[in-house]
Write a protein that holds these residues in place. Sequence first.
Motif, PDB file in Angstrom:
ATOM      1  N   PHE A 178       0.834  -1.207   0.000  1.00  0.00           N
ATOM      2  CA  PHE A 178       0.000   0.000   0.000  1.00  0.00           C
ATOM      3  C   PHE A 178       0.863   1.249   0.000  1.00  0.00           C
ATOM      4  CE2 PHE A 178      -2.113   3.094   3.016  1.00  0.00           C
ATOM      5  CZ  PHE A 178      -2.980   3.649   2.081  1.00  0.00           C
ATOM      6  N   LEU A 179       1.840   1.293   0.891  1.00  0.00           N
ATOM      7  CA  LEU A 179       2.714   2.469   0.960  1.00  0.00           C
ATOM      8  C   LEU A 179       3.552   2.618  -0.305  1.00  0.00           C
ATOM      9  CD1 LEU A 179       3.845   2.300   4.694  1.00  0.00           C
ATOM     10  CD2 LEU A 179       2.126   3.790   3.670  1.00  0.00           C
ATOM     11  N   GLU A 180       3.959   1.506  -0.906  1.00  0.00           N
ATOM     12  CA  GLU A 180       4.683   1.574  -2.183  1.00  0.00           C
ATOM     13  C   GLU A 180       3.801   2.168  -3.275  1.00  0.00           C
ATOM     14  OE1 GLU A 180       7.698  -2.263  -1.519  1.00  0.00           O
ATOM     15  OE2 GLU A 180       5.860  -2.476  -2.710  1.00  0.00           O
ATOM     16  N   ALA A 181       2.508   1.815  -3.272  1.00  0.00           N
ATOM     17  CA  ALA A 181       1.585   2.379  -4.256  1.00  0.00           C
ATOM     18  C   ALA A 181       1.379   3.868  -4.015  1.00  0.00           C
ATOM     19  CB  ALA A 181       0.243   1.638  -4.190  1.00  0.00           C
ATOM     20  N   VAL A 182       1.302   4.264  -2.755  1.00  0.00           N
ATOM     21  CA  VAL A 182       1.157   5.684  -2.429  1.00  0.00           C
ATOM     22  C   VAL A 182       2.353   6.475  -2.944  1.00  0.00           C
ATOM     23  CG1 VAL A 182       1.153   7.329  -0.506  1.00  0.00           C
ATOM     24  CG2 VAL A 182      -0.368   5.333  -0.443  1.00  0.00           C
ATOM     25  N   ARG A 183       3.543   5.876  -2.836  1.00  0.00           N
ATOM     26  CA  ARG A 183       4.759   6.559  -3.310  1.00  0.00           C
ATOM     27  C   ARG A 183       4.942   6.444  -4.820  1.00  0.00           C
ATOM     28  NH1 ARG A 183       7.002   3.986   1.478  1.00  0.00           N
ATOM     29  NH2 ARG A 183       7.898   2.365   0.151  1.00  0.00           N
ATOM     30  N   GLY A 184       4.040   5.752  -5.498  1.00  0.00           N
ATOM     31  CA  GLY A 184       4.138   5.605  -6.951  1.00  0.00           C
ATOM     32  C   GLY A 184       5.139   4.577  -7.398  1.00  0.00           C
ATOM     33  N   GLU A 185       5.518   3.650  -6.499  1.00  0.00           N
ATOM     34  CA  GLU A 185       6.540   2.658  -6.819  1.00  0.00           C
ATOM     35  C   GLU A 185       5.957   1.368  -7.407  1.00  0.00           C
ATOM     36  OE1 GLU A 185       9.310   4.195  -3.070  1.00  0.00           O
ATOM     37  OE2 GLU A 185       8.486   2.151  -3.075  1.00  0.00           O
ATOM     38  N   ARG A 186       4.632   1.198  -7.325  1.00  0.00           N
ATOM     39  CA  ARG A 186       3.994  -0.001  -7.856  1.00  0.00           C
ATOM     40  C   ARG A 186       2.514   0.297  -8.051  1.00  0.00           C
ATOM     41  NH1 ARG A 186       3.593  -5.120  -5.170  1.00  0.00           N
ATOM     42  NH2 ARG A 186       1.702  -5.215  -6.444  1.00  0.00           N
ATOM     43  N   PRO A 187       1.826  -0.486  -8.897  1.00  0.00           N
ATOM     44  CA  PRO A 187       0.373  -0.338  -8.999  1.00  0.00           C
ATOM     45  C   PRO A 187      -0.299  -0.807  -7.710  1.00  0.00           C
ATOM     46  CG  PRO A 187       1.287  -1.556 -10.878  1.00  0.00           C
ATOM     47  CD  PRO A 187       2.368  -1.469  -9.851  1.00  0.00           C
ATOM     48  N   VAL A 188      -1.509  -0.337  -7.484  1.00  0.00           N
ATOM     49  CA  VAL A 188      -2.299  -0.801  -6.341  1.00  0.00           C
ATOM     50  C   VAL A 188      -2.601  -2.289  -6.533  1.00  0.00           C
ATOM     51  CG1 VAL A 188      -4.464  -0.547  -5.081  1.00  0.00           C
ATOM     52  CG2 VAL A 188      -3.313   1.474  -6.020  1.00  0.00           C
ATOM     53  N   ILE A 189      -2.279  -3.108  -5.540  1.00  0.00           N
ATOM     54  CA  ILE A 189      -2.406  -4.553  -5.712  1.00  0.00           C
ATOM     55  C   ILE A 189      -3.863  -5.005  -5.711  1.00  0.00           C
ATOM     56  CG2 ILE A 189      -2.171  -5.095  -3.240  1.00  0.00           C
ATOM     57  CD1 ILE A 189      -0.543  -7.591  -4.188  1.00  0.00           C
ATOM     58  N   CYS A 190      -4.734  -4.297  -4.996  1.00  0.00           N
ATOM     59  CA  CYS A 190      -6.163  -4.625  -4.984  1.00  0.00           C
ATOM     60  C   CYS A 190      -6.936  -3.315  -4.960  1.00  0.00           C
ATOM     61  CB  CYS A 190      -6.518  -5.494  -3.778  1.00  0.00           C
ATOM     62  SG  CYS A 190      -8.233  -6.095  -3.831  1.00  0.00           S
TER      63      CYS A 190
END
Length: 336
Positions: free
Chosen positions: A293-305
């Motif tokens: 979740f935090l990686e997605a917030v930082r733009g490092e990965r797509p939202v997993i769900c």
Amino acid sequence: MAVGVIGAGGVSRFHLSGYAAAGAQVVAIADANPLALERAQAEWRIPRGYTDFAALCADPEIGAVSVCLPNALHHPATLAAARAGKHVLCEKPISLSLQQAEEMIRVCREAGVILQIGHHLRSNAYAEQARELIASGALGRITFVRLRQAHDWGGGEPRESFRTVASVGGGTLLDNGSHMMDLARYFGGPVREVFARTATLGYDVEVEDTSVVSLEFESGALGSVENAWTATGWEEAFWVYGTRGALEYTNRLGTPVMRHVFRSSPGTDWNHQDVATYHFAGLEPHARNVVEFLEAVRGERPVICTGEDGLEAVRLILASYHSARERRPVRLADFR
């Protein structure tokens, strides 16, 4: 990033440990129960406590929140957080209503914040590996997906908040089945039709404690989702069969293991196949889900769900309940 947690019940512990593993600072927690709030603050050394989640959402230091409230409160808490500009990790199910889920998705999109739904089994390293193998074509055409999550409340009784329709909305099909329905889509893609049976056999509760749902995927593959509060112990398992191989995963026998069974070597037969075995270590799935979740917030990965993923899991659950009541198959295209 400074984060807040809304809800100090049992599931919040997984989120708090996940944020600790990710190196995030939990600066506030909210719960309507002052005693639960006090205990959580003391145990996790959280400086600020609120008895109203709206007050936590107004905290200017917080950039993201976890919503760990009972199902019926996911909708108002997510809307409050999004409108305050906070990214949201909302526990499953996204909501008990398709219309409320759609509003949650829309409000988060309009606010420009991430919405991730806590179907943490997508963050199980075994499920992630299974997804990669399926996508690579290693299993060939997927023909059958079987998913099972079952337990017996540790030999005790269901918690009070899980005993009535008013308090929780459903039994094991909603509680455990929402995870399995999400994994069904994660592995097999969109579902065309469901046929469900539910029963209350082990506990004096208003909701079902045993359920089985037959799935037909749009690809033509078949599936089965099995859930129970009437198992002895705890089981989380999946089996994925294809024209070129199969995956088998369970935690029932102790340390989880996944087997990839296939035929590559000459001379394989009924009793002898090629087998690749997977063992994973590291963070448990809840904590991995928070890190992602935090990686997605930082733009490092797509939202997993995504919120849309969460909505489709709820659609499958609600369609399954409708099927069980009507005692007939229900097409997802007719359930809007």
